[in-house]
Scaffold this motif. Structure first.
Motif, PDB file in Angstrom:
ATOM      1  N   THR A 131      -7.255   5.138  -1.061  1.00  0.00           N
ATOM      2  CA  THR A 131      -6.964   6.317  -1.881  1.00  0.00           C
ATOM      3  C   THR A 131      -6.836   5.987  -3.360  1.00  0.00           C
ATOM      4  O   THR A 131      -6.871   6.879  -4.198  1.00  0.00           O
ATOM      5  N   ASN A 185       1.791   5.099  -2.532  1.00  0.00           N
ATOM      6  CA  ASN A 185       1.608   5.705  -1.213  1.00  0.00           C
ATOM      7  C   ASN A 185       1.670   4.680  -0.082  1.00  0.00           C
ATOM      8  O   ASN A 185       1.266   4.949   1.037  1.00  0.00           O
ATOM      9  N   LYS A 189      -1.069   4.795  -7.445  1.00  0.00           N
ATOM     10  CA  LYS A 189      -0.270   5.720  -6.637  1.00  0.00           C
ATOM     11  C   LYS A 189       0.707   4.937  -5.762  1.00  0.00           C
ATOM     12  O   LYS A 189       0.409   3.846  -5.300  1.00  0.00           O
TER      13      LYS A 189
END
Length: 450
Positions: free
Chosen positions: A77, A104, A102
């Motif tokens: 991602t 995540n 990010k």
């Protein structure tokens, strides 16, 4: 993060904000340059968050990196890259500075194109998980020297990290030099039988065996020094391939259809040389756990690559921008043009700035004569070194051509061509100048895929 690194990051990000949001200008080199000035090792801190993959070699770095970015985004991602080919220290630093990883739970990936001469310093700071080697051809002799000198610059970076995986084009024999202890993954072409016995053309660089410097023989050659090679003086030969192009199905100027390990793929860009780039991206994907189905989906997306067979509509003209910078690459562009079954015109632009290489002698090793075997209807020349290119094209048998020293006239020149399809073959800085003219005329936007 140290106080010095924090300050470098703040200054770099602030300059990036001003450039992009106040002045509306692109680029990451200036923010990177400012950050390095404050903290020369700022990238070391930034890179700790990422799995880093470095892509280098003479030709194909930008397309390989762009395709691999698409491929990796099918699984990960958070993937960052340097899409415009800003591949020296300041540009890569700018890319790392402005990325926002990010949170995540998945470690982000940085896949970065790196200039060959910058590999040692970039690798030292980024501590890569893998190195990707596309090819080594004679290029910018003023910057790199001959091919073995260029390869040694790359090796200095790889030797710093013997645990990093080397993903190499095994069809290029120079990559078998160096006795590297690193884990290795090899890719190449396996489209013909291994029974032939031939030598490369007399003026081909990089055909010496790494074991005893004898001249290599080939079962078959794809182009230049690449193919299935072997030695007649000892048992040296191309290593077994982990991933291979097994069939070429259809090659056109607009797309390439081929098989890798028996499965069919297509990329929306022409030229056999670009299939090597797709194969490198495929290999990176498989190394990083991306499935074949995901790779197929990534390849078949239509996003264009900055300056690499970029298609632009200029009124009633279909324009294709192709980058040329050395004999092997330019010859492959000409071979790609030869697959065009429609009439076309060519505008060739030659600059000789630092990013292009100030030595323009390479144009005399480019087979411009082969354009006579194509459907080319007209050719013209331009750029800062238009006189050199004008003479070379004239000596290739095409007589006097229109010349465009002032690249602000190129958009009008494109519109004046006698054919609907126009190829603009340009060196790097000439390509940037061309894109700026097309942008000002409203034919393209600033950004490309990132």
């Amino acid at each position: 993060m140290s106080l010095r690194s924090s300050l470098a990051t703040f200054v770099g990000n602030s300059s990036y904000f001003v450039l992009h949001n106040v002045l509306h200008r692109g680029g990451t080199s200036l923010p990177g340059k400012l950050a390095i000035k404050i903290d020369p090792n700022v990238m070391t801190t930034l890179a700790e968050k990422y799995d880093v993959i470095l892509v280098t070699g003479t030709n194909g770095k930008t397309l390989t990196t762009a395709l691999a970015t698409r491929v990796l985004r099918e699984k990960y991602t958070d993937v960052i890259t340097n899409p415009s080919g800003s591949n020296m220290m300041q540009g890569i630093t700018g890319t790392m500075l402005t990325a926002k990883p990010k949170k995540n739970g998945q470690k982000p990936v940085a896949i970065l194109e790196v200039d060959e001469a910058n590999m040692e310093e970039v690798a030292r700071q980024l501590k890569p998980k893998a190195f990707v080697l596309t090819n080594i051809f004679r290029d910018q002799l003023d910057r790199y020297g001959e091919i073995y000198t260029t390869y040694e610059k790359i090796l200095k970076g790889i030797r710093l990290f013997p645990e990093a995986t080397v993903i190499a084009n095994a069809d290029s024999p120079i990559f078998m030099r160096g006795n590297l202890p690193n884990p290795k993954v090899y890719f190449g072409f396996k489209t013909e039988s291994e029974t032939g016995d031939m030598r490369a053309p007399y003026n081909t660089d990089g055909v010496l065996s790494p074991t005893d410097n004898s001249v290599l023989h080939y079962h078959y050659i794809t182009f230049a020094n690449q193919g299935s090679y072997f030695s007649k003086t000892d048992d040296f030969k191309r290593p077994e391939l982990d991933y291979a192009v097994t069939k070429l199905n259809e090659l056109t100027p607009r797309y390439s259809n081929f098989d890798i390990d028996g499965q069919t793929y297509q990329i929306e860009i022409g030229g056999e040389y670009n299939i090597y780039n797709a194969l490198a991206a495929y290999t990176i994907g498989r190394y990083m756990g991306v499935s074949q189905a995901q790779i197929k989906r990534a390849f078949e997306s239509n996003a264009q690559i900055f300056g690499r067979q970029e298609a632009v509509k200029v009124d009633d003209k279909d324009v294709t921008i192709v980058l040329i910078k050395n004999p092997v690459g330019a010859n492959q562009v000409i071979q790609m043009m030869a697959s065009d079954d429609q009439p076309f015109s060519v505008i060739a632009l030659l600059n000789a700035n630092y990013a292009d290489g100030i030595d323009t002698s390479w144009i005399w090793d480019t087979e411009f004569e082969d354009l006579a075997k194509t459907n080319m209807q007209a050719i013209s020349t331009g750029g800062e070194r238009y006189k050199d290119l004008y003479v070379r094209i004239k000596m290739a048998g095409f007589g006097d051509q229109p010349v465009y020293e002032d690249l602000t006239r190129i958009v009008a020149a494109i519109k004046a061509q006698p054919t609907e399809h126009v190829y603009v073959a340009a060196t790097y800085t000439a390509m940037l100048q061309l894109r700026e003219q097309l942008k000002q005329a409203g034919y393209i936007k600033t950004g490309m895929e990132g």
